[in-house]
Design an enzyme around this catalytic site. Structure first.
Site, PDB file in Angstrom:
ATOM      1  N   HIS A  54      10.772   2.870   3.283  1.00  0.00           N
ATOM      2  CA  HIS A  54      10.454   2.188   4.540  1.00  0.00           C
ATOM      3  C   HIS A  54      11.738   2.159   5.364  1.00  0.00           C
ATOM      4  CE1 HIS A  54       8.886  -1.600   6.802  1.00  0.00           C
ATOM      5  NE2 HIS A  54       9.959  -1.149   7.408  1.00  0.00           N
TER       6      HIS A  54
ATOM      7  N   VAL B 259      13.351 -10.462  11.350  1.00  0.00           N
ATOM      8  CA  VAL B 259      14.238 -11.244  10.479  1.00  0.00           C
ATOM      9  C   VAL B 259      15.558 -10.499  10.264  1.00  0.00           C
ATOM     10  CG1 VAL B 259      14.518 -12.177   8.143  1.00  0.00           C
ATOM     11  CG2 VAL B 259      12.295 -12.352   9.279  1.00  0.00           C
TER      12      VAL B 259
ATOM     13  N   ARG C 272       8.480  -7.567  18.328  1.00  0.00           N
ATOM     14  CA  ARG C 272       9.197  -8.850  18.254  1.00  0.00           C
ATOM     15  C   ARG C 272      10.609  -8.598  17.732  1.00  0.00           C
ATOM     16  NH1 ARG C 272       6.377  -8.432  13.283  1.00  0.00           N
ATOM     17  NH2 ARG C 272       7.924  -8.247  11.628  1.00  0.00           N
TER      18      ARG C 272
ATOM     19  N   GLY D 244      -0.134  -4.850   4.174  1.00  0.00           N
ATOM     20  CA  GLY D 244      -0.819  -4.360   2.977  1.00  0.00           C
ATOM     21  C   GLY D 244      -2.240  -4.880   2.772  1.00  0.00           C
TER      22      GLY D 244
ATOM     23  N   LYS E 282      -6.902   2.319   5.163  1.00  0.00           N
ATOM     24  CA  LYS E 282      -6.157   1.235   5.813  1.00  0.00           C
ATOM     25  C   LYS E 282      -7.030   0.479   6.801  1.00  0.00           C
ATOM     26  CE  LYS E 282      -1.474   3.081   5.577  1.00  0.00           C
ATOM     27  NZ  LYS E 282      -0.265   3.434   6.337  1.00  0.00           N
TER      28      LYS E 282
HETATM   29  C1  MV4 Z   1       1.277   3.889   3.352  1.00  0.00           C
HETATM   30  C2  MV4 Z   1       1.843   4.153   2.086  1.00  0.00           C
HETATM   31  C3  MV4 Z   1       1.678   5.434   1.595  1.00  0.00           C
HETATM   32  N1  MV4 Z   1       0.978   6.361   2.287  1.00  0.00           N
HETATM   33  N2  MV4 Z   1       0.617   4.840   4.010  1.00  0.00           N
HETATM   34  C4  MV4 Z   1       2.266  -0.826   3.349  1.00  0.00           C
HETATM   35  C5  MV4 Z   1       2.191  -1.796   4.489  1.00  0.00           C
HETATM   36  C6  MV4 Z   1       1.394  -1.101   5.501  1.00  0.00           C
HETATM   37  N3  MV4 Z   1       1.717  -1.518   6.796  1.00  0.00           N
HETATM   38  C7  MV4 Z   1       1.653   0.355   5.260  1.00  0.00           C
HETATM   39  N4  MV4 Z   1       2.028   0.466   3.890  1.00  0.00           N
HETATM   40  C8  MV4 Z   1       2.026   1.665   3.258  1.00  0.00           C
HETATM   41  N5  MV4 Z   1       1.392   2.674   3.912  1.00  0.00           N
HETATM   42  C9  MV4 Z   1       0.458   6.048   3.480  1.00  0.00           C
HETATM   43  N6  MV4 Z   1      -0.218   6.985   4.142  1.00  0.00           N
HETATM   44  C10 MV4 Z   1       2.535   3.144   1.427  1.00  0.00           C
HETATM   45  C11 MV4 Z   1       2.622   1.876   1.998  1.00  0.00           C
HETATM   46  C12 MV4 Z   1       3.330   0.893   1.235  1.00  0.00           C
HETATM   47  C13 MV4 Z   1       4.554   0.349   1.674  1.00  0.00           C
HETATM   48  C14 MV4 Z   1       5.133   0.712   2.895  1.00  0.00           C
HETATM   49  C15 MV4 Z   1       6.307   0.163   3.310  1.00  0.00           C
HETATM   50  C16 MV4 Z   1       6.956  -0.757   2.510  1.00  0.00           C
HETATM   51  C17 MV4 Z   1       6.422  -1.140   1.312  1.00  0.00           C
HETATM   52  C18 MV4 Z   1       5.217  -0.607   0.875  1.00  0.00           C
HETATM   53  C19 MV4 Z   1       4.693  -0.995  -0.356  1.00  0.00           C
HETATM   54  C20 MV4 Z   1       3.500  -0.467  -0.766  1.00  0.00           C
HETATM   55  C21 MV4 Z   1       2.821   0.465   0.032  1.00  0.00           C
END
Ligand code: MV4
Length: 446
Positions: free
Chosen positions: A208, A295, A292, A165, A158
């Site tokens: 999420h 939405v 913040r 993303g 990340k």
């Molecule tokens: C993750 C994950 C799986 N494992 N972290 C996507 C946005 C970013 N801020 C964090 N995200 C993710 N982090 C770990 N360790 C999967 C995602 C993710 C995701 C998270 C929330 C909503 C939609 C998503 C879609 C794809 C991946």
């Protein structure tokens, strides 16, 4: 209390803030670009100042113009809404320097949460559960390889400056690590001018789920329960609901406590959201904190009977919160109606709205800035309305949403109404059995 608030935003959220200000007896100043001269926020505010041409960079993001507009009109506070300057540390500091109260987080707090690796370290220190992985930023590829072995594949790389993303890579086997490391860093550098990376264990098919919190200027915070935002496409939320169909009383208590702990640890002031990933065993992990109003805030307002914008204004003015937490008394769903064609890969579809008939009736709320004859400018995001239904149970809220979507008539442009109508009949949505992967498998019927 503030006498006059400038709203540094446009669209439905500008209207949303103006409405609460009216109810509180606070005067309002709208700012607008030349593309928004005909917008409702301009007409509904007590005063309006043009701050530049259509391009956001020359208007809604142009800090000196907005500060000047506040000074000319004698506004004593600025509400930034969401997007634009709402999480801009420099702008928050600039307001403070000009003795204008920024209704949002301080510059320091925005900086602290905006850097994701740093935010995570802070949350670990606060005792909030985080995904196992690197402790802070990874210095080089050697360390990255070692960490991936220690953490165990699959892992997630990340970008520390990331969010939404960008600069994120799932890696399933050691052979793929180098390519992912290089491309994630390159992407992050291009998007944010920073290529700091950190690593986490990959959580497969997570949900999420986020917790709404409010903190006051005395260091006290409370939570207002969760929103499930798992139905997303390319990191854009499409629909949200509360309570989450995956929630249990125990999980809500644990996640709520963790979010309050996070907020109080950093002495968070204002409305904020603590985002969590929740795995299939109901383990939850801190993901990000948004400093913040979001939405999707209305669904929380509907189920806890609480005006979040009013609360933002009150805590910014130094009023203490009661300190109690809020729990859902109803079920609420939001569908984001976008000017996009769901039959063509959600392609943006700006243009002129010929017919606009909004649904109504018991338990139906619409937050929108559009009307018949409105020209949707191509310069801004494509959301044109939020349709929110609230009822005693999830099943009733879904039935009400179907009825409201059927009543909704927008002609002249393509919208996501047909998508939402199909979603409300999808067996996995109806059963509440959906994760962030849901949209990868979703197919529109003709
Ligand atoms: C993750 C994950 C799986 N494992 N972290 C996507 C946005 C970013 N801020 C964090 N995200 C993710 N982090 C770990 N360790 C999967 C995602 C993710 C995701 C998270 C929330 C909503 C939609 C998503 C879609 C794809 C991946």
């Amino acid at each position: 209390m503030f006498k006059k608030i400038l709203i540094a935003n446009r669209g439905e959220i500008a209207l949303r803030v103006i409405r609460t200000c009216r109810e509180m007896g606070i005067k309002t100043v709208a700012v607008y670009s030349t593309a928004d001269e005909e917008s409702l926020h301009v007409r509904f505010a007590d005063e309006a100042v043009c701050i530049g041409p259509a391009a956001s960079s020359e208007s809604y993001l142009k800090m000196p113009n907005i500060i000047a507009a506040a000074e000319i009109t004698n506004a004593d506070a600025i509400h930034p809404g969401y997007g634009f300057l709402s999480e801009n540390a420099k702008f928050s500091k600039l307001c403070e320097e000009h003795n204008i109260k920024f209704i949002g987080a301080t510059g320091e707090m925005i900086d602290q949460m905006g850097d994701k690796a740093n935010a995570k370290s802070t949350m670990i220190a606060a005792g909030v559960p985080c995904v196992p992985g690197s402790e802070g930023v990874i210095t080089d590829f050697d360390e990255c390889e070692k960490l991936a072995e220690e953490t165990g594949y699959p892992v997630m790389l990340k970008a520390s400056a990331g969010g939404g993303g960008k600069g994120m890579r799932a890696v399933w086997k050691p052979e793929d690590l180098k390519e992912a490391w290089d491309s994630a860093r390159q992407e992050s550098k291009a998007a944010f001018g920073n290529d700091d990376m950190y690593m986490e264990k990959l959580i497969e098919e997570p949900r999420h789920i986020e917790i709404q919190i409010v903190g006051d200027s005395f260091g006290k915070a409370c939570h207002l329960s969760e929103r499930d935002c798992s139905v997303q496409r390319r990191h854009q939320k499409l629909t949200e609901e509360t309570p989450s169909p995956f929630m249990t009383d125990k999980l809500r208590e644990d996640m709520g406590n963790a979010a309050v702990k996070a907020a109080e640890f950093i002495k968070y002031e204002g409305a904020g959201t603590v985002e969590f990933l929740v795995d299939k065993h109901r383990n939850f992990y801190f993901m990000e904190m948004n400093t913040r109003i979001q939405v999707e805030h209305p669904i929380t307002e509907e189920v806890v009977n609480y005006d979040l914008i009013r609360e933002q204004i009150l805590v910014a003015a130094g009023v203490p919160i009661s300190g109690k937490n809020y729990y859902p008394q109803m079920h609420s769903i939001e569908c984001r109606i976008n000017a996009e064609d769901p039959h063509n890969n959600f392609r943006p579809a700006p243009g002129k709205i010929a017919t606009f008939h909004a649904p109504g009736g018991h338990g139906v709320r619409i937050d929108t800035h559009v009307y018949a004859g409105y020209m949707i400018p191509p310069n801004y995001d494509s959301m044109i309305a939020k349709l929110i239904t609230t009822a005693q149970t999830r099943e009733e809220a879904i039935n009400k949403m179907k009825r409201a979507l059927d009543e909704f008539v927008i002609e002249g442009i393509k919208t996501t109404i047909p998508f939402h109508r199909q979603l409300m009949d999808h067996p996995d949505y109806v059963s509440g059995n959906y994760t962030t992967k849901f949209m990868e498998d979703f197919k529109m019927e003709s």
